[in-house]
Scaffold this motif. Structure first.
Motif, short mmCIF file in Angstrom:
data_model
loop_
_atom_site.label_atom_id
_atom_site.label_comp_id
_atom_site.label_asym_id
_atom_site.label_seq_id
_atom_site.Cartn_x
_atom_site.Cartn_y
_atom_site.Cartn_z
N ALA A 141 5.61 -1.34 2.68
CA ALA A 141 5.77 -0.30 1.66
C ALA A 141 4.41 0.05 1.06
CB ALA A 141 6.72 -0.78 0.57
N LEU B 187 14.51 0.86 -6.51
CA LEU B 187 13.81 -0.38 -6.15
C LEU B 187 14.44 -1.56 -6.87
CD1 LEU B 187 11.43 -1.74 -4.65
CD2 LEU B 187 10.06 -1.37 -6.73
N ALA C 223 9.66 3.23 -8.95
CA ALA C 223 10.48 4.02 -8.02
C ALA C 223 11.96 3.79 -8.27
CB ALA C 223 10.12 3.69 -6.58
N MET D 279 4.64 2.03 -7.34
CA MET D 279 5.91 1.79 -6.66
C MET D 279 6.92 1.11 -7.55
SD MET D 279 4.99 0.87 -2.68
CE MET D 279 3.74 -0.38 -3.00
N ALA E 261 10.94 -3.75 -1.50
CA ALA E 261 9.70 -3.27 -0.89
C ALA E 261 8.84 -4.46 -0.49
CB ALA E 261 8.95 -2.38 -1.88
N ILE F 45 10.16 4.66 -1.00
CA ILE F 45 11.21 3.82 -1.58
C ILE F 45 12.35 4.71 -2.09
CG2 ILE F 45 11.78 2.21 -3.45
CD1 ILE F 45 8.83 1.23 -3.24
N GLN G 73 -0.95 -0.03 -4.70
CA GLN G 73 0.01 0.94 -5.23
C GLN G 73 1.22 0.28 -5.89
OE1 GLN G 73 -0.36 4.39 -5.25
NE2 GLN G 73 -2.44 3.76 -4.69
N GLN H 58 4.22 3.60 -0.68
CA GLN H 58 4.39 4.77 -1.54
C GLN H 58 5.74 4.72 -2.25
OE1 GLN H 58 4.02 8.22 0.94
NE2 GLN H 58 1.80 8.03 1.17
N ALA H 59 5.72 5.10 -3.53
CA ALA H 59 6.96 5.18 -4.29
C ALA H 59 7.92 6.19 -3.67
CB ALA H 59 6.65 5.56 -5.74
#
Length: 288
Positions: free
Chosen positions: A109, A148, A145, A142, A128, A115, A138, A111-112
């Protein structure tokens, strides 16, 4: 044949708070899923990523569908391929056909948005996996997100990306920094506490015990496993001693009796943080 209704209840992080052992099974060996559950693992992850060769991924998806529609089905997590891979959309399409999965593990993982896409496309909670330097950089983004549930991390992949020598004191320092970073970001965003990475030597019970004590004392919630034998070691390592439980019970009894903000038990000064810790311990182990 088992019915897999598309109706789902909204899961909260508390629903996953007592999941300590997350056991991997390769998607090419679905015959091992029943054994994985029989080991006592709290969650079983079927791996469509690293454990499956490129040429075998399509057949592995078919095997997962066959298991899902069998009478033996128990909710499993799927580790899907990274969002930038050619296999990712095929994996997500599979998840959409299997609404009663437990959840999705997103490999590498970074990037938000990825997700959130997984969650919105599948209506499933997402874990993630942080396995690259970019992903680690990141984490704060993330963590916010939607969908998540928690972070975990692949330490060997991270070491390769960071050029860290595995099995050294330096690697231990890096691992603790990763745990700390994930822990703080998770707490700030109200996520389930992070899940620790795998312990590769499944024959080293003492080493695994020491690892479990480390991450549990740091406040992590569980651990990824690569072998059924590791499950029992994790369970035994996390069980509190009789003395710890007895102390916690007496603290709570005394507080409920006196309602004092500060008091003494066995020569120990007890205040609000101690009372809360004792309550948490008793809530997690109510039957001991």
């Amino acid at each position: 044949m088992q019915s897999n209704s598309t109706e789902k209840t909204i899961a909260t992080h508390n629903d996953f708070a007592n999941i300590n052992s997350w056991l991997f099974v390769p998607a090419t060996r679905m015959d091992r899923v029943a054994k994985a559950f029989a080991s006592g693992a709290d969650a079983v992850i079927v791996d469509l990523e690293d454990a499956v060769a490129q040429a075998d991924k399509a057949q592995a998806r078919i095997a997962i569908q066959d298991y899902y529609h069998s009478q033996d089905y128990q909710p499993i997590w799927l580790r899907v391929n990274r969002a930038s891979s050619v296999e990712f959309m095929e994996d997500i399409a599979l998840c959409q056909q299997l609404p009663n999965l437990a959840g999705v593990i997103l490999a590498k993982a970074e990037q938000a948005a990825a997700i959130e896409y997984v969650n919105q496309a599948t209506n499933l909670p997402v874990i993630a996996l942080i396995e690259t330097a970019l992903g680690l950089s990141q984490v704060d983004n993330m963590a916010g997100a939607s969908g998540l549930l928690a972070f975990s991390y692949g330490f060997l992949d991270l070491c390769n990306d960071l050029n860290v020598q595995v099995g050294t004191p330096a690697a231990d320092h890096i691992a603790n920094q990763i745990r700390y970073q994930l822990l703080v970001s998770s707490k700030v965003q109200g996520l389930l506490a992070p899940i620790d990475t795998v312990y590769p030597d499944f024959k080293d019970n003492k080493g695994l015990y020491d690892r479990v004590i480390l991450w549990s004392q740091m406040g992590l919630s569980g651990m990824l496993c690569i072998h059924p034998k590791q499950v029992a070691v994790i369970q035994q390592s996390l069980q509190p001693s009789a003395a710890e439980l007895d102390f916690a019970k007496r603290v709570v009894v005394e507080y409920e009796r006196s309602h004092e903000a500060v008091f003494e038990v066995d020569g120990n000064m007890v205040d609000a943080p101690v009372i809360e810790r004792c309550r948490q311990l008793l809530a997690k182990w109510p039957n001991i």
